[in-house]
Design a protein around this motif. Sequence first.
Motif, mmCIF file in Angstrom:
data_model
loop_
_atom_site.group_PDB
_atom_site.id
_atom_site.type_symbol
_atom_site.label_atom_id
_atom_site.label_comp_id
_atom_site.label_asym_id
_atom_site.label_seq_id
_atom_site.Cartn_x
_atom_site.Cartn_y
_atom_site.Cartn_z
ATOM 1 N N VAL A 1 39.648 124.649 69.661
ATOM 2 C CA VAL A 1 40.549 125.910 69.092
ATOM 3 C C VAL A 1 40.744 125.275 67.565
ATOM 4 N N GLU A 2 41.218 124.310 67.375
ATOM 5 C CA GLU A 2 41.527 123.815 65.992
ATOM 6 C C GLU A 2 40.360 123.815 65.085
ATOM 7 N N GLU A 3 39.201 123.698 65.564
ATOM 8 C CA GLU A 3 38.007 123.472 64.751
ATOM 9 C C GLU A 3 37.797 125.066 64.270
ATOM 10 N N ILE A 4 37.796 125.836 65.447
ATOM 11 C CA ILE A 4 37.527 127.438 65.246
ATOM 12 C C ILE A 4 38.622 128.122 64.206
ATOM 13 N N VAL A 5 39.808 127.526 64.536
ATOM 14 C CA VAL A 5 40.795 128.215 63.381
ATOM 15 C C VAL A 5 40.529 127.608 61.889
ATOM 16 N N ALA A 6 40.142 126.374 61.678
ATOM 17 C CA ALA A 6 39.955 125.747 60.298
ATOM 18 C C ALA A 6 38.339 126.764 59.714
ATOM 19 N N SER A 7 37.648 126.800 60.683
ATOM 20 C CA SER A 7 36.518 127.489 60.171
ATOM 21 C C SER A 7 36.922 128.985 59.691
ATOM 22 N N VAL A 8 37.681 129.607 60.680
ATOM 23 C CA VAL A 8 37.903 131.008 60.395
ATOM 24 C C VAL A 8 38.943 130.986 58.982
ATOM 25 N N ARG A 9 39.756 130.117 58.881
ATOM 26 C CA ARG A 9 40.504 130.237 57.717
ATOM 27 C C ARG A 9 39.737 130.229 56.389
ATOM 28 N N ALA A 10 38.732 129.169 56.484
ATOM 29 C CA ALA A 10 37.739 128.832 55.397
ATOM 30 C C ALA A 10 36.928 130.220 54.861
ATOM 31 N N ASP A 11 36.645 130.714 55.802
ATOM 32 C CA ASP A 11 35.652 131.888 55.593
ATOM 33 C C ASP A 11 36.463 133.171 55.300
ATOM 34 N N ALA A 12 37.723 133.280 55.763
ATOM 35 C CA ALA A 12 38.549 134.462 55.423
ATOM 36 C C ALA A 12 38.933 134.439 54.037
ATOM 37 N N ASP A 13 39.499 133.041 53.579
ATOM 38 C CA ASP A 13 39.808 132.827 52.323
ATOM 39 C C ASP A 13 38.531 132.996 51.267
ATOM 40 N N ALA A 14 37.384 132.838 51.731
ATOM 41 C CA ALA A 14 36.266 133.225 50.780
ATOM 42 C C ALA A 14 35.943 134.842 50.712
ATOM 43 N N GLY A 15 36.778 135.626 51.426
ATOM 44 C CA GLY A 15 36.599 137.021 51.391
ATOM 45 C C GLY A 15 35.593 137.574 52.488
ATOM 46 N N ALA A 16 35.586 136.843 53.564
ATOM 47 C CA ALA A 16 34.513 136.858 54.627
ATOM 48 C C ALA A 16 35.294 137.867 55.929
ATOM 49 N N CYS A 17 34.693 138.773 56.506
ATOM 50 C CA CYS A 17 35.135 139.157 57.621
ATOM 51 C C CYS A 17 34.457 138.337 58.943
ATOM 52 N N VAL A 18 35.299 137.928 59.839
ATOM 53 C CA VAL A 18 34.883 137.030 60.843
ATOM 54 C C VAL A 18 34.859 137.489 62.406
ATOM 55 N N LEU A 19 33.951 137.240 63.185
ATOM 56 C CA LEU A 19 34.045 137.619 64.452
ATOM 57 C C LEU A 19 33.760 136.212 65.212
ATOM 58 N N VAL A 20 34.808 136.145 66.135
ATOM 59 C CA VAL A 20 34.699 134.841 66.818
ATOM 60 C C VAL A 20 34.379 135.190 68.365
ATOM 61 N N VAL A 21 33.237 134.645 68.850
ATOM 62 C CA VAL A 21 32.963 135.065 70.407
ATOM 63 C C VAL A 21 33.160 133.869 71.121
ATOM 64 N N ARG A 22 33.923 134.139 72.210
ATOM 65 C CA ARG A 22 34.131 133.189 73.319
ATOM 66 C C ARG A 22 33.615 133.564 74.541
ATOM 67 N N ASN A 23 33.368 132.418 75.540
ATOM 68 C CA ASN A 23 32.765 132.899 76.861
ATOM 69 C C ASN A 23 33.396 133.557 77.677
ATOM 70 N N THR A 24 34.820 133.212 77.795
ATOM 71 C CA THR A 24 35.695 133.820 78.985
ATOM 72 C C THR A 24 36.920 134.719 78.211
ATOM 73 N N VAL A 25 37.336 135.380 78.935
ATOM 74 C CA VAL A 25 38.862 136.187 78.346
ATOM 75 C C VAL A 25 39.703 135.175 78.200
ATOM 76 N N LYS A 26 39.830 134.197 79.134
ATOM 77 C CA LYS A 26 40.851 133.329 78.776
ATOM 78 C C LYS A 26 40.632 132.453 77.514
ATOM 79 N N ASP A 27 39.527 131.834 77.226
ATOM 80 C CA ASP A 27 39.251 131.340 76.021
ATOM 81 C C ASP A 27 39.534 132.404 74.751
ATOM 82 N N ALA A 28 39.128 133.516 74.776
ATOM 83 C CA ALA A 28 39.379 134.641 73.961
ATOM 84 C C ALA A 28 40.930 134.754 73.597
ATOM 85 N N GLN A 29 41.728 134.837 74.621
ATOM 86 C CA GLN A 29 43.063 135.227 74.365
ATOM 87 C C GLN A 29 43.742 133.854 73.991
#
Length: 611
Positions: free
Chosen positions: A567-595
């Motif tokens: 999850v830490e890797e995902i958060v870091a990636s999302v933060r970098a993309d968002a800071d660059a002005g992008a809209c980000v979609l994160v897709v997880r395999n399960t409801v638990k992981d998505a939450q």
Amino acid sequence: MTTRQRSEQAMSVWAKTGGPTEWLPLDQHLLDSVWIAAYLYDSWISHTVRERWNSTGLSDGQFRSMVLFLAGVHDVGKAAPAFVAQSEPLAQKARDAGLACRLMSEIRDDRRELPHSLISEYSLRQWLMLEGLDKEVAEPLASVVGAHHGTPMAEGRMRNPRIRKQGMGGDPWRAVRNELIDWISELTGFSEVLASGDLPRIPLPVLVEVTGLVIVADWLASNTRLFPLRGRDEDGAPTLDMGARALHGWEEAAMPPPWEPAPVDTSDLEAFFRARFALPDDAVPHAVQQTAVELASTVDVGLMFIETSTGGGKTEAALAVAEVVGAQRGAQGILIALPTQATTDAMFTRIADWLERLPELPKESAAWAVTLGHGKASLNRRYAKMSEAVRNFDHVFNTARSSGIHEDETDGMLCNAVVHQWFLSSKRRLLANFSVVTIDQLLMAGLQRKHLMLAHVALSGKIVIIDEAHSSDEFMSVYLESVLSWLGAYDVSLIVLSATLTAERKRAMMKAYAGARSAEIDALPMCEDDYPLISVVPRDDQPVRLEVVDERGQERSVTWSWHGTSVEEIVASVRADADAGACVLVVRNTVKDAQATADALTEAGLPVTLN
């Protein structure tokens, strides 16, 4: 409306009981229902619905008399031992007036087989045919009162009143029921409609709507806060001050008026869009938005499809079109249906903001009602805040009134639209002026279920917007097309939004809404390259319009990447993309992981929508 004295027998029958100390005579409840139905007809139903009702062959005054009559006689079946015997002290009132009434223990089977709605329908059917109406006209009309508890009576049950004579009470009780029907007929002017010989067979869609209105009238008239009971020691004569009693009930109910917006000045669409959607001073409507409004201004819109890319302003276009159509035709309000709770929540916020920017209602009008329709609506912060504002207003208003403070001092606490408490239940939420709901709430209008007629009277006066229409699967599409056929029968203006709707689905939806134009729709030259596109099926006999919009969309690039389970890797990636002005979609395999991922992104201070 004026009242006349009832016979002692008619005034001895009860409709409601408040325990050992209170009761409400049947004739009083019928009278309450007539008055509240009059308020609903005159001040709640939109004039576009009334105009369509009047196309059945009756004038507005005649149709109004018929509606008030049906609302007034809906509970006449309570004048029977099968109902009256439920309260032994109140049954004794009927006996004292000369009406024989057996003990409930003696007629318990009759009570089970003779619900008062069945007796009402049977009695009204017999009365109408005695008045000279053909069976084909009388039976559908009588079915309205038989269905006022939400379920139409099966034809096979009509034999029960004929064979269960003890529960029906014989000639004396039949005379009371006929007396009450005669009284309501004269009171509402329905007797004059019958005498004119103008009463036609009412079409099924209209009967469904009228049944819905009768149910609403019954529910309001049955609310003892609005229409108080009286002491058991009081007689059964209707109150002489009926106007004051009805006005008190109506004002306490605070039923919202129809939306019916003022005409839109389409000569300055830039100013209109800036005002409605809080856009910057230099903003101009997209070409799709301008084309949609221009079409709505020149075509009698039945069904409109607005197809453009995500972020292309479809929602704003739909609301602008709805305002134009609503001003032209009148409307009870708007219903917006979306595929998920997340999209519905987001839309509710946008609609609440839009409602605040509409021109203010006249000061003497009740606020419009807005509702959010899904199972977790109470968790929506904006909705909960609006609901709490209403409760606070009620407290302050009631305190001010009881303390003698002028009501003007409560001004400014509410806005154009409120979360009206009466519309909170699942059966009533669609009746609010503005309903933002998940698509299943709309699809249920195509199912055979209890209180279906409430959904129909709610939808028939609205402008309906279906967003992300491409998301429906084959199973959903069957029910959606059923609903579209009803909306077409009611001449409802329907606006469908999509970025990726196929030509096949669009044709199917068009034909469901306007089945009589199937050949024309099949011949339409639909090309996938025609995009953005606005398609209109007019209500009148104008040809179907397909308008390709010349609009260059902003170029967008989409990149994707794989991440591990960290999850830490995902958060870091999302933060970098968002800071660059992008809209980000994160897709997880399960409801638990998505939450878990959504929680982590939220904790990191990133705005997240979990879908």
